[in-house]
Write a protein that holds these residues in place. Structure first.
Motif, PDB file in Angstrom:
ATOM      1  N   THR A  26      -6.239   0.375  -5.866  1.00 14.12           N
ATOM      2  CA  THR A  26      -7.718  -0.305  -4.888  1.00 14.12           C
ATOM      3  C   THR A  26      -8.349   0.099  -6.203  1.00 14.12           C
ATOM      4  O   THR A  26      -9.597  -0.638  -6.403  1.00 14.12           O
ATOM      5  CB  THR A  26      -7.292   0.551  -3.608  1.00 14.12           C
ATOM      6  OG1 THR A  26      -6.668   0.430  -3.160  1.00 14.12           O
ATOM      7  CG2 THR A  26      -8.823  -0.069  -3.046  1.00 14.12           C
ATOM      8  N   ARG A  50       0.986  -1.083   0.177  1.00 15.16           N
ATOM      9  CA  ARG A  50      -0.015  -0.042   0.208  1.00 15.16           C
ATOM     10  C   ARG A  50       0.758   1.464   0.017  1.00 15.16           C
ATOM     11  O   ARG A  50       0.639   2.466  -0.364  1.00 15.16           O
ATOM     12  CB  ARG A  50      -0.904   0.230   0.829  1.00 15.16           C
ATOM     13  CG  ARG A  50      -1.755   1.299   0.826  1.00 15.16           C
ATOM     14  CD  ARG A  50      -2.585   1.467   2.622  1.00 15.16           C
ATOM     15  NE  ARG A  50      -4.163   0.555   1.536  1.00 15.16           N
ATOM     16  CZ  ARG A  50      -4.981   0.200   2.645  1.00 15.16           C
ATOM     17  NH1 ARG A  50      -5.366   0.161   4.119  1.00 15.16           N
ATOM     18  NH2 ARG A  50      -5.546  -0.058   1.654  1.00 15.16           N
ATOM     19  N   ASN A  83       0.657   2.231  -3.683  1.00 16.47           N
ATOM     20  CA  ASN A  83      -1.156   2.521  -3.484  1.00 16.47           C
ATOM     21  C   ASN A  83      -1.006   3.703  -2.669  1.00 16.47           C
ATOM     22  O   ASN A  83      -1.372   3.874  -1.984  1.00 16.47           O
ATOM     23  CB  ASN A  83      -1.491   1.441  -3.408  1.00 16.47           C
ATOM     24  CG  ASN A  83      -2.982   0.883  -3.639  1.00 16.47           C
ATOM     25  OD1 ASN A  83      -3.689   1.978  -4.538  1.00 16.47           O
ATOM     26  ND2 ASN A  83      -4.009   0.525  -3.165  1.00 16.47           N
ATOM     27  N   HIS A 136      -4.595   5.383  -3.375  1.00 15.52           N
ATOM     28  CA  HIS A 136      -5.632   3.889  -4.282  1.00 15.52           C
ATOM     29  C   HIS A 136      -5.689   3.812  -5.558  1.00 15.52           C
ATOM     30  O   HIS A 136      -7.028   3.194  -5.706  1.00 15.52           O
ATOM     31  CB  HIS A 136      -6.477   3.856  -3.144  1.00 15.52           C
ATOM     32  CG  HIS A 136      -6.060   4.676  -1.555  1.00 15.52           C
ATOM     33  ND1 HIS A 136      -5.949   3.668  -0.277  1.00 15.52           N
ATOM     34  CD2 HIS A 136      -6.212   5.912  -0.570  1.00 15.52           C
ATOM     35  CE1 HIS A 136      -6.045   4.165   0.254  1.00 15.52           C
ATOM     36  NE2 HIS A 136      -5.478   5.069   0.769  1.00 15.52           N
TER      37      HIS A 136
END
Length: 192
Positions: A53, A43, A47, A50
């Protein structure tokens, strides 16, 4: 007698539509699965905003709609028979494996992600086109449970898909039957 034996072993293929649905969903599922792993486990590195995601959800959510078409097609179009060389137990295992792939990988996994997003009050934009309504009201107390369900369902599905791939390769390289080739797209050769 020789002609009758040849007819029994004739290659019977899946329909072109079944092949498109299979390989299209396989590509979407594998890509989404990989994005989900990257988004969750890296993450901070991969990411932070996001984006992964978002892509994961946009792609995975489409499976909930395409599975309807796939099941409808499957109910109207019988798949090729399994080879007679397979034992009854192996045929039951193949059918069970396919049912598990449909129910868990193509239905339960996307639904569990939808549930997790709903609990977290995070929207899901299907293919970047429209929002899915939440399955349940946002509830921070259920967040960890929803995450646990989706994560472990994902790993179980990865094992199912891996087993499916290994079984297909076994049929092709060890059993030397037509199971894998019956699902492969036909490649038209150019005339010289």
């Amino acid at each position: 007698m020789k002609k009758a034996a040849m007819q029994k072993t004739e290659t019977i293929e899946y329909t072109s539509t079944a092949k498109w649905l299979h390989w299209g969903m396989a590509l979407a599922w594998l890509t989404s699965w990989g994005l989900g792993i990257l988004a969750a486990h890296w993450r901070d590195e991969l990411n932070p905003q996001h984006e992964l995601t978002f892509l994961h959800k946009a792609l995975a959510s489409t499976l909930l709609f395409v599975i309807v078409a796939r099941v409808a097609w499957r109910l109207k179009n019988r798949p090729p028979s399994l080879p007679e060389s397979m034992s009854a137990r192996m045929k039951r295992a193949a059918i069970t494996g396919h049912v598990l792939l449909y129910i868990i990988a193509l239905i339960a996994l996307p639904l569990s992600g939808w549930y997790w997003s709903s609990v977290a009050d995070k929207p899901i934009l299907v293919a970047g086109l429209f929002l899915l309504p939440p399955l349940v009201d946002a509830d921070p107390d259920l967040y960890d449970l929803a995450k646990y369900i989706h994560t472990w369902t994902s790993w179980f599905c990865g094992a199912l898909v891996g087993g499916h791939l290994l079984a297909a390769l076994k049929h092709h390289f060890i059993d030397k039957d037509n199971i894998l080739t019956s699902m492969l797209p036909r490649i038209k050769r150019r005339a010289k």
